[in-house]
Each structure stands twice: as structure tokens, then as C-alpha cells.
Design a protein around this motif. Sequence first.
Motif, PDB file in Angstrom:
ATOM      1  N   THR A 199       7.680   8.519  -6.050  1.00 43.31           N
ATOM      2  CA  THR A 199       7.768   8.548  -4.590  1.00 43.31           C
ATOM      3  C   THR A 199       6.882   7.422  -4.050  1.00 43.31           C
ATOM      4  O   THR A 199       5.959   6.977  -4.716  1.00 43.31           O
ATOM      5  N   ASP A 200       7.206   6.980  -2.856  1.00 50.86           N
ATOM      6  CA  ASP A 200       6.327   6.051  -2.155  1.00 50.86           C
ATOM      7  C   ASP A 200       5.899   6.710  -0.858  1.00 50.86           C
ATOM      8  O   ASP A 200       6.508   7.681  -0.417  1.00 50.86           O
ATOM      9  N   ARG A 201       4.868   6.162  -0.243  1.00 49.94           N
ATOM     10  CA  ARG A 201       4.439   6.679   1.055  1.00 49.94           C
ATOM     11  C   ARG A 201       5.400   6.163   2.124  1.00 49.94           C
ATOM     12  O   ARG A 201       6.043   5.118   1.945  1.00 49.94           O
ATOM     13  N   SER A 202       5.455   6.879   3.239  1.00 56.13           N
ATOM     14  CA  SER A 202       6.377   6.420   4.273  1.00 56.13           C
ATOM     15  C   SER A 202       5.656   5.568   5.312  1.00 56.13           C
ATOM     16  O   SER A 202       6.279   4.989   6.187  1.00 56.13           O
ATOM     17  N   GLY A 203       4.349   5.471   5.239  1.00 55.96           N
ATOM     18  CA  GLY A 203       3.616   4.637   6.191  1.00 55.96           C
ATOM     19  C   GLY A 203       2.169   4.527   5.761  1.00 55.96           C
ATOM     20  O   GLY A 203       1.751   5.145   4.776  1.00 55.96           O
ATOM     21  N   LEU A 204       1.410   3.745   6.534  1.00 58.95           N
ATOM     22  CA  LEU A 204       0.022   3.490   6.162  1.00 58.95           C
ATOM     23  C   LEU A 204      -0.925   4.581   6.663  1.00 58.95           C
ATOM     24  O   LEU A 204      -2.031   4.751   6.149  1.00 58.95           O
ATOM     25  N   GLU A 247       8.024   2.746  -6.221  1.00 53.72           N
ATOM     26  CA  GLU A 247       8.608   3.843  -6.992  1.00 53.72           C
ATOM     27  C   GLU A 247      10.004   4.262  -6.556  1.00 53.72           C
ATOM     28  O   GLU A 247      10.846   4.557  -7.399  1.00 53.72           O
ATOM     29  N   VAL A 248      10.235   4.311  -5.225  1.00 56.43           N
ATOM     30  CA  VAL A 248      11.563   4.755  -4.785  1.00 56.43           C
ATOM     31  C   VAL A 248      12.591   3.786  -5.375  1.00 56.43           C
ATOM     32  O   VAL A 248      12.387   2.577  -5.338  1.00 56.43           O
ATOM     33  N   ASN A 249      13.633   4.320  -5.947  1.00 57.67           N
ATOM     34  CA  ASN A 249      14.648   3.510  -6.622  1.00 57.67           C
ATOM     35  C   ASN A 249      14.084   2.755  -7.826  1.00 57.67           C
ATOM     36  O   ASN A 249      14.474   1.621  -8.101  1.00 57.67           O
ATOM     37  N   ARG A 250      13.179   3.379  -8.518  1.00 57.36           N
ATOM     38  CA  ARG A 250      12.584   2.645  -9.639  1.00 57.36           C
ATOM     39  C   ARG A 250      13.589   2.363 -10.752  1.00 57.36           C
ATOM     40  O   ARG A 250      13.397   1.455 -11.551  1.00 57.36           O
ATOM     41  N   HIS A 251      14.665   3.166 -10.795  1.00 62.79           N
ATOM     42  CA  HIS A 251      15.679   2.899 -11.827  1.00 62.79           C
ATOM     43  C   HIS A 251      16.746   1.915 -11.358  1.00 62.79           C
ATOM     44  O   HIS A 251      17.542   1.451 -12.156  1.00 62.79           O
ATOM     45  N   THR A 252      16.778   1.680 -10.041  1.00 62.34           N
ATOM     46  CA  THR A 252      17.878   0.856  -9.521  1.00 62.34           C
ATOM     47  C   THR A 252      17.416  -0.398  -8.782  1.00 62.34           C
ATOM     48  O   THR A 252      18.243  -1.168  -8.300  1.00 62.34           O
ATOM     49  N   SER A 253      16.104  -0.612  -8.676  1.00 67.56           N
ATOM     50  CA  SER A 253      15.630  -1.817  -7.976  1.00 67.56           C
ATOM     51  C   SER A 253      15.762  -3.034  -8.879  1.00 67.56           C
ATOM     52  O   SER A 253      15.183  -3.072  -9.973  1.00 67.56           O
ATOM     53  N   ASN A 254      16.496  -4.024  -8.404  1.00 66.06           N
ATOM     54  CA  ASN A 254      16.600  -5.278  -9.141  1.00 66.06           C
ATOM     55  C   ASN A 254      15.689  -6.293  -8.455  1.00 66.06           C
ATOM     56  O   ASN A 254      15.950  -6.706  -7.332  1.00 66.06           O
ATOM     57  N   PRO A 310       0.811  -1.229   0.000  1.00 64.43           N
ATOM     58  CA  PRO A 310       0.000   0.000   0.000  1.00 64.43           C
ATOM     59  C   PRO A 310       0.838   1.270   0.000  1.00 64.43           C
ATOM     60  O   PRO A 310       0.285   2.366  -0.023  1.00 64.43           O
ATOM     61  N   LEU A 311       2.143   1.119   0.002  1.00 64.86           N
ATOM     62  CA  LEU A 311       2.988   2.316  -0.003  1.00 64.86           C
ATOM     63  C   LEU A 311       3.338   2.764  -1.422  1.00 64.86           C
ATOM     64  O   LEU A 311       3.820   3.882  -1.615  1.00 64.86           O
ATOM     65  N   ASN A 312       3.137   1.914  -2.403  1.00 61.01           N
ATOM     66  CA  ASN A 312       3.530   2.271  -3.773  1.00 61.01           C
ATOM     67  C   ASN A 312       2.810   3.541  -4.235  1.00 61.01           C
ATOM     68  O   ASN A 312       1.586   3.575  -4.323  1.00 61.01           O
TER      69      ASN A 312
END
Length: 743
Positions: free
Chosen positions: A488-493, A193-200, A148-150
Motif C-alpha cells: 500500500t502507499d499513503r494517500s497524502g503527506l 507499492e500500489v501496482n507493484r506487480h504492474t508498474s513498468n 514520501p508516499l511509498n
Amino acid sequence: MKKIIALSTLALAFGLSVQAQTTPVYLDETKPIEERIEDALSRMTLEEKVAMIHAQSKFSSPGVERLGIPDVWMTDGPHGIRPEVLWDEWDQANWTNDSCVAFPALTCLAATWNPEMSLLYGKSIGEEARYRKKTVILGPGVNIYRTPLNGRNFEYMGEDPYLASRMVVPYVQGVQQNGVAACVKHFALNNHEVNRHTSNIIVDDRALREIYLPAFKAAVQEGKAWAIMPAYNLYQGQHLCHNERMLNEILKGEWQFDGVTVSDWGGTHDTEQAIKNGLDMEFGTWTNGLTAGASNAYDNYYMAFPYLKMIKEGKVGTKELDDKVRRVLRLIYRTEMNRNRPWGSMNTDEHYEAARRIAQEGIVLLKNENNVLPIDLAQAKKILVVGENAVKMMTVGGGSSSLKVQREISPLDGIKARVGNQAEVVWVRGYVGDASGEYNGVVTGQNLKEDRSPKELIAEAVKEAKEADYVIFIGGLNKSGGQDCEDTDRSGLNLSYGQDDVIAALAEANKNLVVVNISGNAIAMPWIEQVPAIVQDWYIGSEAGTALASILVGDVNPSGKLPFTFPVKLEDNSAHALGEFVYERSNEVVDIKYNESIFVGYRWADKQKKVKPLFAFGHGLSYTTFAYGKATADKKEMTAEDVLTITVPVTNTGHREGAEIVQLYISDLKSSLPRPVKELKGFQKVKLAPGETKNVTFTIGKDALSYYDDAQQAWVVEPGKFEAIVAASAIDIKSKLVFSLGK
Ligand code: BGC
């Protein structure tokens, strides 16, 4: 015969050869497209071919001027047609005729559980794209709701691969009826989303096949999507924009995709990989289109001069290039060079009506104790509306899906217009969220500045609430960074901006409190016990206020259901229970392991003995009530070649017309590999008059019973006993029956 001779003689007399009058094959509409493609290809120079596979501006790529082959124009997507930007920059082009209708966000569309709404959506947005002379809409998005943070969940269709598959196909078909291509994104495993270019992403094949790929596969094989956008992130150490396994083996190999892959903007990183690993069109590589110190940055794209150079130096051949160009030409024949396609239309009454109907069907009534809703206008003298989201424009912001709308009716305006002089409607701020209102040069023009303290705002709201007959709190998330927003992603619910305090104070002040949550994501509700009525509203676009008001006063009976699970706490979600979520930005590649494998959403919640979801997948109430009879099947045993028909009678037991979404889940009672407790394999939305009963039927075949076996690299269906579960939500089970699959 005589006539023909006479004509050709005449042509010769004027110095024209007979041949010059015949239409070349690539322009001959009587010839099959594949023949025309080969002819066009044979006429193109190497330079023209290379030019065709990369951008020439922020959103276009060139055709072949010399041959009369038109350019390709892309547009975001997926909720409306994005305003025009400058040729080379993100700045607005400031056209005065590029405002559009904003359709509801795709989470709302998924919440309708109605494929007809999806077709209407696709058709309508396709018409707008066509009118604006676009070749491709960059959408829809079908990445699975894993956490739910996406920040981008609002652009997608929820947590279930079956629901997303059934909903994406008509959207694609509706768009493409207009001779405009749908570009399904972001392929694949782009679930934060955070690190969308670097997440493997490290994920097992079973989860890949059962959870993350089905909606894309359906879009390609059933929807016949003409374009796919590979994602930013990495898989197996390779960026998805040039990923051997995903693009070559699965998409183009197994699924026989014959359209184009369009890199996400700036998602290309390497010429050789782009050549070999299935990328067809490169877009957005340099962010402003002019950097890299060259006179024209587009020439420096990975698939531009560097590609040409490799060919000229003999480092690569032209086999891959020809394949890419064939695909781009196919796209152009299907769209720009299809003379039979309709003209499209923009901002029509029909489009507003479509946006409103989809919104009305997608709004979800989560809770309604003591029948607080619908608002009784005969009794109400004063209705208090509290909250920033009641007035804030939500079509501006959130990233590339941001729009410039012709109109957007806010929830407050919608409520005021509907209530008219039947009651007094008062609005107070309650909290200050994000008072800004600008994205990419489009400004809302709203002045939401507020200097009072949270304490003062709550005191004002409470005072007003005590004197009101109804209090409607309208809050939730918004489209600013860290809320529901790309990159960006959310930092919490939890809700931000102190909204929980406002809601708790209002609940004490007035028992007729309705909380309307506007978001594309689940939120925590620490005040749930104190609030009698809760409505899940989404980003629903131009008709936001009209649609919400029609539900609140009961003109429309709510019929949406959740396309994802609301957990009580973040740790109740499998991605967070079992894994780490990376909040820090990194320029280095970061491995993200999907430890939960196939247990995403309700597949995880179902396994938990002690923890219940706050609201389950598939949950949604109505102003009427439904009773389910006993489900029956046409046979007790089926073979892998058979279809099984399951029937269940559903009755409207209340006093007004309503629609119920009847869900069919299948449970494999014994299997060699662990399986989810149950999986959605059918659903139907049935409209029922008071007292009316309808038989709802589902047919399932072996696909509904099978799982993907990593070891065999194949879908497997194991003989044995299965249970068909008819339910009103993932936890509201109405009837079950056992059947078996014989050998
Ligand atoms: C987004 C895509 C979008 C593209 C073009 C990217 O940043 O990820 O979804 O279509 O930009 O605006």
C-alpha cells in the motif's frame, strides 16, 4: 608407508575398497569451492537440478538428500527474524521458540550515518538468523526514497545513493560473517507499492546509474552479497524477476555477481524468461503454495515441471540450468556447508543492547526552540504523554517485515521506567488511529478499543495538558495499510486520524510541547510554528521506549540526521511535482515515468529558488553545539588518478559531549550535462567532548566527481572546476573551497 599399506589391506579384508574411504570432492573441505561445485553438479540428475531452483515450501528449497546436500531456508528480514509459518500457508506454525529481537527499521539505521552501527546491526541479526537455522535473510532493502508516499520506505535507507551505499555494505558483511547470506532487495526501481506487480518503470539511464543502482552495486561489489532479490515491478516492459538488462547485463555481466537471484514471492511470470533472463531461484509463485489444482503446486512453478518439460522436449538446453544450480550450490557451500561458521545466538543481552544503541543513534532531533528538550526532571512534577503511538506495538504489521518479538518496550513504558518516581507520568489517548493489532496470525494482544469521540479525546488531552509541566505527543504513522505498510502507499503527506487537530490544541494549552513523530516517512507539519520541539522517531523495535526516553531526558545526546528530505507539501517533492502518482490499482501494466530523472530528494530541493524543505536531508540537532572551521585541501588541482584530501576542524562549543555528522558535498561548477547543485560524497560522525576540536578529513577520487553519460553509456569525469562543500545538512553549509581537475 608401511602403515598405509597395512590400513588398505585391512580395508580390503573387511570388504571395503580403498576408494570408498576417500571423501568425494564435493564434500572435501580441503578443495576449492568451485571444484566442489563442479563435482556436485556432475553427480546430480536433471530432476534434482530442477528441484533445487524452486521452492518446496513457503520459505525453503530442497538440497539433494541423496548426496547429503542440505536445503536452503529463507527468512524475512530486514529488521528481525520472522516467525515460522506453516509449510504451505502463511498461517503461523505457532512455535513457542521463534520470537526475536526487533532491530530498528532501516530508515533509523540510515539516520545514524554510522557504518559501525550498520556492521553491528548485520552481525546481530545474522546471529539471530543463524541460531534459527536460516540460510538467507531477505534483506536489507536499499530502494531509493523517491516519494514520501511509498508504503515501504521504512524498510530502506533513504534518498541518497552514497549514504545508502556506505550503510548497506557493513550490514551485508555483518550478516555474512555468520555464514548466513544477505539477500539485498528489491532490485531495482521498486519505489512505490500500489501496482507493484504492474508498474513498468520508465527511467533514463543516467538516473538509473546515478540514483537507483549504486547501493545495489556497492552491496554486490564491496559487500560481496551472496543473494539479490529482483523486484516485483517491470522495467523495459519485462518483470524484474526475469529481466535481461538488469539481471544478465548489469548484475551478472558488468558487476560479475556470482551469487543467486531469488525471485520476490510471486514475482515470476514466465518459464522461458525465467530460464534465460537471469533468475536463479523461484519462490512464492502461488500464494498459498497449494493452488493451481495440482497435487503439489511447487511442481507447477515456472521453473519446475514446465522447465523440465522444455528441456525434455529439446526446446531449451541445460546450459542455463547448470548456471543456476552452480549458483545455488555456491550459496549452500558459503552457508549451510561451511562447517566453520559460528552457531549464532538469539535474544541475547548483546542483541538488545545493539538494538538500543542503533535506535539511540538514529533518533533525530528536528527542532528544539527554547531548549525545551531535554526534559528537566529536577523541575518537572507532571509529564503528560498523549497519543496512540505511545502505547501501540509497532513490530506487528507493515507486511513481510512484521515480527513476533520477545519483548517490545513501548514509548510510554520506556518513559515511565526512566522517570520513575521523579515525576508523575500520565497518558491520555488523544486520537484513535488503528486499534487493531494483528498481522499474519501474530497478535499484539493489546486492547486499544476506544469509543469516545475525537472532540472528547481532545478535550481530555487539553485539560490534562494545562496541568502538566511537559506534554509529549507521540503519534505519526503506523504499520497499517495506507500508512507505512507493504503493498500500500499513503494517500497524502498529512497525518491521519485527526492528529493535526490534537497537536494544534495541545500547542495552545502548553508551551512545553514535544511532538514525537513515529514513522518511516516524511509527514506534513501544519502546526510547526506552534510546536517548540519535534523529534523524528522511527520504528525502532524492541527497545523503542528505552531509546526514546533516553533521548527525551537527555541521558543520550541526539546524533541522528535525516536520510531523506521532509518537503513542506507533496508538490515540493520532484516525483509529485513532475509526474503522476497512480493511486488506483490496475491489473494491466501501467507505465510510470520518472520525469525528475536524477533530481530526487535534495537534488531537486536544491534547485528550487523559492521553496525550502521543511527539514533538509542531513538535518539533525544536538543538545550541544558545534562550530566548523575553514575547510582546506591538500592541493588546488588534482588529476583523475589523484586523491584529494579535504580537512575541516569541528569543535564542540557546548557543555556536553555530542556527536556531529559532518557532510561533504561536491559541486561541479561547469559541466556538459546538467548536474545537481551538489551531491553527497563523504560523511563522518565525530564524537566530541565539550570544548574539544577534531580535524575531520575526507578523501575523494575521480568517482566523486563523475557523472553517467547516457549517450556514451559510461561514467565521465570532466576536467574543470569543482567545489567541495562542508555542511551540517543539505542546506546548512559551513565552508566551501574550489579545486580543479586537470587533464
Ligand atoms: C516481499 C519481500 C519478502 C517476501 C517474502 C514479498 O511480498 O516483497 O520483501 O521478502 O514477500 O516474505
